[in-house]
Design an enzyme around this catalytic site. Structure first.
Site, PDB file in Angstrom:
ATOM      1  N   ASP A   1     -14.968  -7.302  -6.431  1.00  0.00           N
ATOM      2  CA  ASP A   1     -13.747  -7.024  -5.665  1.00  0.00           C
ATOM      3  C   ASP A   1     -13.176  -8.298  -5.039  1.00  0.00           C
ATOM      4  OD1 ASP A   1     -14.556  -4.504  -6.304  1.00  0.00           O
ATOM      5  OD2 ASP A   1     -14.839  -3.801  -4.254  1.00  0.00           O
TER       6      ASP A   1
ATOM      7  N   SER B   1      -9.321  -1.738  -4.877  1.00  0.00           N
ATOM      8  CA  SER B   1      -9.876  -2.676  -3.910  1.00  0.00           C
ATOM      9  C   SER B   1      -8.864  -3.203  -2.895  1.00  0.00           C
ATOM     10  CB  SER B   1     -10.572  -3.841  -4.616  1.00  0.00           C
ATOM     11  OG  SER B   1     -11.601  -4.294  -3.782  1.00  0.00           O
TER      12      SER B   1
HETATM   13  P1  ADP Z   1     -10.263   0.637  -2.059  1.00  0.00           P
HETATM   14  O1  ADP Z   1     -10.870  -0.694  -1.751  1.00  0.00           O
HETATM   15  O2  ADP Z   1     -10.612   1.118  -3.429  1.00  0.00           O
HETATM   16  O3  ADP Z   1      -8.789   0.688  -1.825  1.00  0.00           O
HETATM   17  P2  ADP Z   1     -11.934   1.385   0.121  1.00  0.00           P
HETATM   18  O4  ADP Z   1     -12.379   2.707   0.659  1.00  0.00           O
HETATM   19  O5  ADP Z   1     -12.978   0.396  -0.262  1.00  0.00           O
HETATM   20  O6  ADP Z   1     -10.940   1.698  -1.082  1.00  0.00           O
HETATM   21  O7  ADP Z   1     -11.023   0.668   1.203  1.00  0.00           O
HETATM   22  C1  ADP Z   1      -9.928   1.342   1.768  1.00  0.00           C
HETATM   23  C2  ADP Z   1      -9.883   1.081   3.265  1.00  0.00           C
HETATM   24  O8  ADP Z   1      -9.457  -0.278   3.521  1.00  0.00           O
HETATM   25  C3  ADP Z   1      -8.864   1.933   3.979  1.00  0.00           C
HETATM   26  O9  ADP Z   1      -9.403   3.192   4.324  1.00  0.00           O
HETATM   27  C4  ADP Z   1      -8.556   1.098   5.203  1.00  0.00           C
HETATM   28  O10 ADP Z   1      -9.564   1.263   6.176  1.00  0.00           O
HETATM   29  C5  ADP Z   1      -8.650  -0.342   4.672  1.00  0.00           C
HETATM   30  N1  ADP Z   1      -7.330  -0.879   4.300  1.00  0.00           N
HETATM   31  C6  ADP Z   1      -6.975  -1.400   3.112  1.00  0.00           C
HETATM   32  N2  ADP Z   1      -5.697  -1.832   3.116  1.00  0.00           N
HETATM   33  C7  ADP Z   1      -5.210  -1.574   4.339  1.00  0.00           C
HETATM   34  C8  ADP Z   1      -3.941  -1.749   4.992  1.00  0.00           C
HETATM   35  N3  ADP Z   1      -2.906  -2.330   4.366  1.00  0.00           N
HETATM   36  N4  ADP Z   1      -3.829  -1.336   6.277  1.00  0.00           N
HETATM   37  C9  ADP Z   1      -4.867  -0.766   6.915  1.00  0.00           C
HETATM   38  N5  ADP Z   1      -6.066  -0.577   6.362  1.00  0.00           N
HETATM   39  C10 ADP Z   1      -6.262  -0.957   5.101  1.00  0.00           C
HETATM   40 MG    MG Z   2     -12.933  -1.145  -1.607  1.00  0.00          MG
END
Ligand code: ADP
Ligand code: MG
Length: 381
Positions: free
Chosen positions: A169, A123
């Protein structure tokens, strides 16, 4: 660290820094949308957001994972596509603020950094939303009570980004505390901290597998759960006791009956886990985790050969209290609850056994619990 990165991109120090942790689904698989309970842990991997006001009406975004700066007119939260789509997370927070009685700030420079694996089921999306929300509120001289802050972040993801995630989350990233788990009664939602007995560690093995039809499979499980509740004459499966389910079993088709049994028993396992945690009995907690995995495999049918292999292997290993798939299933990760003697060498041995079977090594992450989303004091202010 984020201050130096901010300075190297924007040529000055940030005014505001906020951070929010990733989270683990500890136990409570697919209980959230059924109105049930879930336990999660906020972990010591975070997204950080740094912000500085600009004199003009521009919102400028950067992330350590992305090469390009993205500039937008302040106040215009237009959904972005392609390589810029990641800004929809902070942008969704900005767009959601008015609905919560708060105003977005004027022009700013923004940087997100992360030591949390992105897109790995921990998340990072909730973490970037919550860190952004705290920073934006602070920049505009405002605040929100924690329950609304968490709802704001979830609103951004559900309504703006368009991902129908449950409250786990954002709730865990927002309410987490070191050496605690977060209990969520998803219907309220109501949040409560449960102390984690000393000496507990989390090891996460991410298979990086994802079933091609995963969205459709989630939708099918959701539908079967709602169908079971309707047949039993209640709004949600959280309203069904084990006795009611036994009495009404004949009313249900085979698949909805299995899904309902999983949900009803899984909610009971969450409550039993809270009691075992409060009693300091990690062995009992671990047995519940392992039973949860078995139920996901046999009754909810959202496990895979990869997840079963890891969960079975880990559950039978020394220093492991229990292991289960964590998250939606149909691929993703397995979590093991271990004592402090489980180490990197043992984790690598498990990964090697998995690799011998499936041809690819899972990613290993050792996590401890950590505090939830917070503003970080900026020196000299
Ligand atoms: P999870 O929540 O399991 O990591 P998700 O697909 O729900 O996977 O969310 C991931 C998305 O969140 C990434 O593709 C990006 O768009 C965004 N994201 C998360 N952290 C960052 C970050 N540090 N910089 C840029 N985008 C981010
Ligand atoms: Mg997510």
């Amino acid at each position: 660290m984020i201050r130096e990165q901010f300075r190297s991109i924007y040529g000055r120090a940030p005014d505001i820094v906020a951070r929010a942790p990733g989270r683990i689904e500890f136990i409570g698989n697919h209980t959230d949308y059924n109105g049930g309970a879930v336990l999660g842990a906020s972990i010591d991997r975070v997204v950080e957001v740094a912000l500085a006001a600009r004199p003009d009406d521009v919102w400028q975004f950067a992330s350590d994972g992305r090469p390009d700066l993205i500039s937008l007119p302040a106040g215009e939260a237009e959904k972005q596509a392609g390589a810029s789509a990641w800004v929809n997370y902070p942008l969704g927070v900005l767009a959601s603020l008015p609905g919560f009685g708060r105003l977005p700030p004027g022009g700013f420079d923004f940087l997100a950094t992360s030591n949390l694996p992105i897109g790995a089921g921990l998340s990072s999306s909730a973490a970037i939303e919550l860190a952004s929300a705290l920073a934006f509120l602070e920049a505009a001289g405002q605040a929100l009570p924690r329950p609304q802050l968490v709802e704001l972040a979830r609103h951004a993801e559900n309504q703006f980004v368009g991902v129908p995630c449950g409250i786990l989350d954002q709730g865990v990233s927002g309410f987490g505390r070191a050496n605690h788990l977060v209990y969520i009664d998803c219907r309220g939602p109501r949040f409560e901290l449960v102390p984690l007995p000393a000496g507990a560690h989390f090891w996460i093995f991410n298979t990086h597998t994802r079933h091609a039809l995963v969205d459709g499979l989630y939708a099918a499980r959701h539908r079967e759960c709602m169908e079971a509740a309707r047949a039993l004459g209640v709004p949600l499966l959280a309203d069904v006791s084990a006795e009611m389910l036994a009495a009404g079993a004949a009313l249900l088709e085979e698949a909805p009956l299995r899904r309902a049994r999983h949900v009803v028993e899984e909610i009971a396992r969450v409550e039993a886990a809270v009691r075992a945690l409060r009693a300091g009995d990690l062995a009992a907690v671990g047995a519940l985790l392992t039973a949860s995995h078995r139920s996901s495999r046999v009754l909810f049918e959202n496990s895979t050969a990869e997840l079963d292999f890891l969960a079975d292997h880990l559950a039978a290993s020394p220093h492991v209290f229990g292991a289960r798939l964590t998250g939606g299933g149909f691929g993703g990760a397995v979590m093991a609850l271990t004592d402090g003697a489980f180490d990197e060498a043992q984790a690598r041995a498990v990964a090697a056994t998995y690799e011998a079977e499936f041809g690819v090594a899972p990613a290993i992450l050792h996590a401890r619990t950590a505090d939830g989303a917070t503003l970080v004091p900026v020196a000299g202010r």
